[in-house]
Write a protein that holds these residues in place. Structure first.
Motif, mmCIF file in Angstrom:
data_model
loop_
_atom_site.group_PDB
_atom_site.id
_atom_site.type_symbol
_atom_site.label_atom_id
_atom_site.label_comp_id
_atom_site.label_asym_id
_atom_site.label_seq_id
_atom_site.Cartn_x
_atom_site.Cartn_y
_atom_site.Cartn_z
ATOM 1 N N LYS A 45 13.000 2.652 9.762
ATOM 2 C CA LYS A 45 11.545 2.429 9.897
ATOM 3 C C LYS A 45 10.824 3.724 10.255
ATOM 4 C CE LYS A 45 11.813 -1.153 12.728
ATOM 5 N NZ LYS A 45 11.393 -2.330 13.544
ATOM 6 N N THR A 48 10.688 5.931 7.094
ATOM 7 C CA THR A 48 9.913 5.404 5.962
ATOM 8 C C THR A 48 8.523 4.934 6.370
ATOM 9 O OG1 THR A 48 10.863 3.177 6.286
ATOM 10 C CG2 THR A 48 12.010 4.666 4.761
ATOM 11 N N GLN A 49 8.039 5.371 7.513
ATOM 12 C CA GLN A 49 6.728 4.908 7.951
ATOM 13 C C GLN A 49 5.620 5.362 6.998
ATOM 14 O OE1 GLN A 49 5.850 6.512 11.815
ATOM 15 N NE2 GLN A 49 6.693 8.546 11.337
ATOM 16 N N GLY A 51 6.481 5.793 3.772
ATOM 17 C CA GLY A 51 7.029 5.408 2.477
ATOM 18 C C GLY A 51 8.106 6.372 1.999
ATOM 19 N N LEU A 52 9.029 5.854 1.242
ATOM 20 C CA LEU A 52 10.092 6.698 0.675
ATOM 21 C C LEU A 52 9.570 7.641 -0.389
ATOM 22 C CD1 LEU A 52 13.201 4.327 0.313
ATOM 23 C CD2 LEU A 52 13.033 6.407 1.681
ATOM 24 N N ALA A 59 15.697 9.223 0.134
ATOM 25 C CA ALA A 59 15.938 8.040 -0.704
ATOM 26 C C ALA A 59 17.207 8.206 -1.530
ATOM 27 C CB ALA A 59 14.738 7.791 -1.625
ATOM 28 N N THR A 97 13.600 -4.479 5.251
ATOM 29 C CA THR A 97 12.859 -3.216 5.406
ATOM 30 C C THR A 97 13.200 -2.249 4.279
ATOM 31 O OG1 THR A 97 12.812 -3.453 7.813
ATOM 32 C CG2 THR A 97 12.462 -1.241 6.927
ATOM 33 N N LEU A 98 14.485 -2.168 3.934
ATOM 34 C CA LEU A 98 14.903 -1.267 2.857
ATOM 35 C C LEU A 98 14.326 -1.741 1.521
ATOM 36 C CD1 LEU A 98 16.542 1.183 2.048
ATOM 37 C CD2 LEU A 98 18.565 -0.282 1.837
ATOM 38 N N ASN A 100 11.502 -3.346 1.034
ATOM 39 C CA ASN A 100 10.082 -2.986 1.030
ATOM 40 C C ASN A 100 9.890 -1.495 0.766
ATOM 41 O OD1 ASN A 100 9.282 -5.622 1.569
ATOM 42 N ND2 ASN A 100 9.345 -5.335 3.799
ATOM 43 N N SER A 101 10.805 -0.680 1.292
ATOM 44 C CA SER A 101 10.725 0.769 1.057
ATOM 45 C C SER A 101 10.966 1.076 -0.419
ATOM 46 C CB SER A 101 11.756 1.503 1.922
ATOM 47 O OG SER A 101 11.543 1.264 3.286
ATOM 48 N N ASN A 104 7.964 0.659 -3.352
ATOM 49 C CA ASN A 104 6.889 1.621 -3.610
ATOM 50 C C ASN A 104 7.383 2.995 -4.033
ATOM 51 O OD1 ASN A 104 4.808 -0.237 -2.815
ATOM 52 N ND2 ASN A 104 5.426 0.106 -0.684
ATOM 53 N N CYS A 148 18.020 -4.879 -3.062
ATOM 54 C CA CYS A 148 18.379 -3.466 -2.913
ATOM 55 C C CYS A 148 19.301 -3.020 -4.047
ATOM 56 C CB CYS A 148 19.067 -3.231 -1.566
ATOM 57 S SG CYS A 148 17.982 -3.389 -0.131
#
Length: 772
Positions: A45, A48-49, A51-52, A59, A97-98, A100-101, A104, A148
């Protein structure tokens, strides 16, 4: 200074995360795992706050190592009872969380870090066999893991060569079963989108299309268009509809899938779902779907019906192609070459296939004076772009350049555009360079392209070859001891028949065929034009295996054009026993009047004997003295005698050498009305084409009159065609054919039943022309 410190700290966190991920993958204690997954989640988190997308190297590190811990995730996600519930929850949170990363980030940017395809191949093979059927159940506990894994597998498959044996045998089967159950479910939408994304990418790969057909993915996608399996008129989200249509569009690029889609009434289903989609989605979304529908329509119609219909009368086809061209123009103005969700490569790929058909090509290139210049400039732009191997949309840009060279190759077959090519020095320099060198990334992407696309080097060589000045005569080599008597020109689809033919014919006469040359010097799919051309120069006869696939192949067209137009070689067309195709278009023009052999109308041995006797009878090279229509030629198209050993074909061979200037003079000498000249002149580029057209008019008199009447009215804004002007044109055609084609009387007697009469009165309406 603080920015530098922050950057170093970020890299330290990234490195620590990757090391912790590797350590956790070999964890043996549940207590160690619990603390480790919590720490990983916190680090993820934090990293990636923003974004990746802003941390591509991080990444790539995740993608390169995540597979190590998947077996452990599998074990913990399957244990959601009281004892393992905490680890179950922590694992799901981490994977969500991964996921969602990943949503984008562009995976092409991630994989660009690899520099070569070798690490990407390893990534694909490390992940593809991690998928299990039990992940795709009505319980969503594995969704985070699936979301993922699937994007990684999907994008890696685009960048490496995949064959059927590298895909788990039951993968497509259980993915389809799951998708059928949940394709309308909003709760499982991300999983469904990722599944469809994988199938879409697989649908681009010709090697995987047979497997996709066997598992009936085309059947399911066509059913989903009309909701046939749900018993409801409900439509899924735009994203799901978009992916379903994209899968069909990719499959429609492949010949072996076109037949399947047509059997499933795909076009009818597209029509049925239009209204539902328009009501369900926004105008922007519907316009994107409408364009994909248009692409599907043109691809399916081109392969199935386009040669049986008049393009001028197919308003939907014309409208769709115009829309595709306009989208391509708009996309070219965007920095990333996108317009309404489509990369320009999507439109160019469709045009590349359609423009193999001369009727379609000449109609749109002739009507839009700027189209050739637009395509040329776009090729120059993409040539510059593809030199940068770190670009974001590398595969799409590579495919765009490839499609453009294929389109320009199709245009280069028409002499009227040769000057435009030669005047564009930048374009010609690029074509020349591409004929000798090919960027690595392009070579990689070629493995994913359907058979109607040829390699950059082959298309570039083809363009240069077509632009070479042709001689009106050919000096035959004196190397008689090495001179093959027959050279075989064929399409790969006819390889089986070709091998049987060569094996038998070789016992009677020497034969040159690409796959039998020393050290495998030439393969039909290679780029060695010079070797094939040399064989044609030495051969006394070119034996042509006629088929629809031969007609559709630009490579085959290149071979025959050189043999027929430049070398003036004797062509012997032969038809395989099961061949129903009848030569038309450019192929029909070049073999018009030639004696042919159909292996389905006599025993194979008799056909071979007849073919060998033709070849042996033509051992001595023809010495040709050709003339073109002269200024002193009378209106009856009389011409000076032509000295030629092959008397049967002497006049047809002369007509082949007419230029567009000669053809215009023929129109003017015969006092054809100026409006008819304007309407028809650009349709003919050789005298042979006029002769073939004369035969067509003889057979389909009424239909052709109606077609020209309607086009005349459209082009000249409602003006009526004078019947007597048309009759004068037809009379001139008949006299031309009678003078130049010795077989015309025999053909007319043979097909007399096909002749139609000119209607005495016609009525023109907005929708049709009917006989009174």
């Amino acid at each position: 200074m603080s920015g530098v410190v922050s950057s170093v700290q970020d890299r330290s966190i990234d490195d620590e995360f990757i090391e912790n991920l590797k350590s956790l993958s070999v964890s043996r204690s549940l207590a160690t795992y619990t603390d480790g997954i919590k720490e990983l989640h916190v680090q993820l988190k934090r990293a990636t706050q923003n974004g990746l997308r802003n941390n591509i190297s991080f990444a790539f590190g995740i993608v390169a190592n995540l597979y190590r811990i998947v077996p452990l995730f599998d074990k913990l996600l399957s244990n959601d009872d009281k004892d393992g519930y905490n680890n179950f929850i922590q694992t799901k949170k981490f994977l969500d969380t991964l996921t969602n990363s990943f949503e984008n980030v562009c995976f092409f940017e991630i994989f660009a870090m690899a520099k070569t395809t070798i690490p990407i191949q390893s990534i694909f093979h490390n992940y593809i066999f991690l998928l299990k059927e039990n992940y795709f159940t009505d319980n969503d506990k594995y969704d985070g893991l699936v979301n993922c894994l699937l994007p990684i597998i999907t994008y890696a498959s685009v960048l490496t060569r995949i064959t059927e044996d590298q895909i788990p045998a039951d993968l497509l089967n259980y993915l389809l079963k799951f998708t059928k159950r949940h394709w309308l479910s909003q709760r499982r939408e991300i999983v469904i989108k990722n599944i469809l994304g994988l199938i879409k990418c697989c649908s681009k790969n010709p090697a995987l299309v047979p497997m996709i057909i066997r598992h009936e993915w085309p059947h399911a996608c066509v059913q989903w268009l009309g909701n046939k399996d749900s018993g409801t008129s409900q439509r899924p989200s735009y994203t799901i509809d978009y992916y379903i249509c994209l899968i069909i569009q990719k499959l429609a690029r492949h010949t072996n899938c076109v037949e399947v889609l047509n059997q499933l009434n795909c076009l009818k289903r597209l029509d049925e779902c239009q209204e539902f989609m328009k009501k369900t989605h926004t105008d922007f979304e519907y316009n994107c779907l409408h364009l994909i529908h248009g692409m599907i329509y043109t691809l399916l119609m081109e392969s199935d019906e386009i040669k049986q219909i008049s393009l001028s009368n197919d308003k939907r086809m014309c409208g769709t192609i115009n829309e595709i061209v306009s989208y391509a123009v708009e996309a070219s103005r965007n920095e990333l070459f996108f317009y309404k969700c489509f990369h320009v490569s999507e439109m160019l790929g469709v045009l590349s296939k359609l423009f193999v058909n001369d009727d379609i090509l000449l109609k749109f290139v002739n009507e839009d004076n700027q189209l050739f210049d637009f395509l040329s400039q776009l090729m120059i732009d993409f040539n510059n772009i593809t030199r940068d191997t770190s670009r974001t949309h590398q595969p799409a840009n590579d495919e765009a350049l490839l499609a453009l060279t294929n389109i320009l190759w199709s245009i280069s077959f028409h002499e009227c555009y040769h000057e435009k090519f030669k005047k564009n020095a930048t374009l010609m320099n690029i074509v020349s360079n591409l004929s000798t060198t090919t960027p690595l990334s392009i070579s990689t992407q070629m493995k994913l392209l359907p058979r109607d696309m040829c390699s950059l080097r082959k298309t570039a060589e083809g363009i240069l070859w077509n632009l070479k000045p042709t001689s009106s005569s050919c000096q035959i080599s004196n190397e008689k001891s090495q001179q093959p008597l027959a050279m075989i020109s064929y399409s790969h689809s006819d390889t089986k028949f070709c091998r049987e033919l060569v094996e038998t014919l070789s016992a009677h006469v020497p034969v040159w065929v690409d796959y039998k040359q020393a050290k495998d010097a030439v393969a039909h799919s290679d780029d060695l034009w010079e070797e094939i051309a040399r064989a044609m120069e030495l051969a006394t006869v070119i034996v042509l295996i006629v088929s629809k696939e031969y007609y559709n192949s630009k490579s085959c067209r290149q071979e025959l054009s050189y043999a027929s137009d430049a070398l003036k070689k004797r062509i012997v067309p032969i038809y395989p026993g099961d061949q129903q195709y009848r030569a038309s278009g450019w192929l029909g023009i070049r073999i018009a009047g030639q004696k042919y052999i159909h292996f389905g109308r006599k025993p194979f041995s008799e056909a071979i004997e007849e073919l060998s006797s033709i070849v042996l009878a033509d051992q001595k090279p023809n010495i040709v003295t050709l003339t073109r229509p002269t200024e002193t030629r009378s209106s009856s198209c009389a011409t000076h005698p032509i000295k030629m050993i092959d008397e049967e074909n002497k006049l047809l061979s002369a007509a082949k050498n007419w230029t567009t200037k000669d053809i215009r003079k023929w129109f003017e000498d015969n006092q054809i009305h100026a409006d008819l000249i304007t309407l028809l002149i650009d349709q003919f580029h050789t005298g042979t084409a006029l002769i073939v057209y004369a035969r067509h008019v003889k057979l389909f008199y009424r239909n052709e009159y109606i077609r020209i009447f309607k086009n005349y009215s459209k082009i000249f804004h409602g003006k009526k065609l004078n019947t007597f002007d048309f009759i004068k044109f037809v009379d001139a055609l008949y006299r031309l054919r009678s003078d130049y084609d010795p077989n015309s009387t025999i053909e007319d007697n043979y097909e007399k039943h096909s002749e139609q009469q000119l209607p005495t009165t016609i009525k023109c309406t907005d929708d049709s022309i009917t006989r009174l």
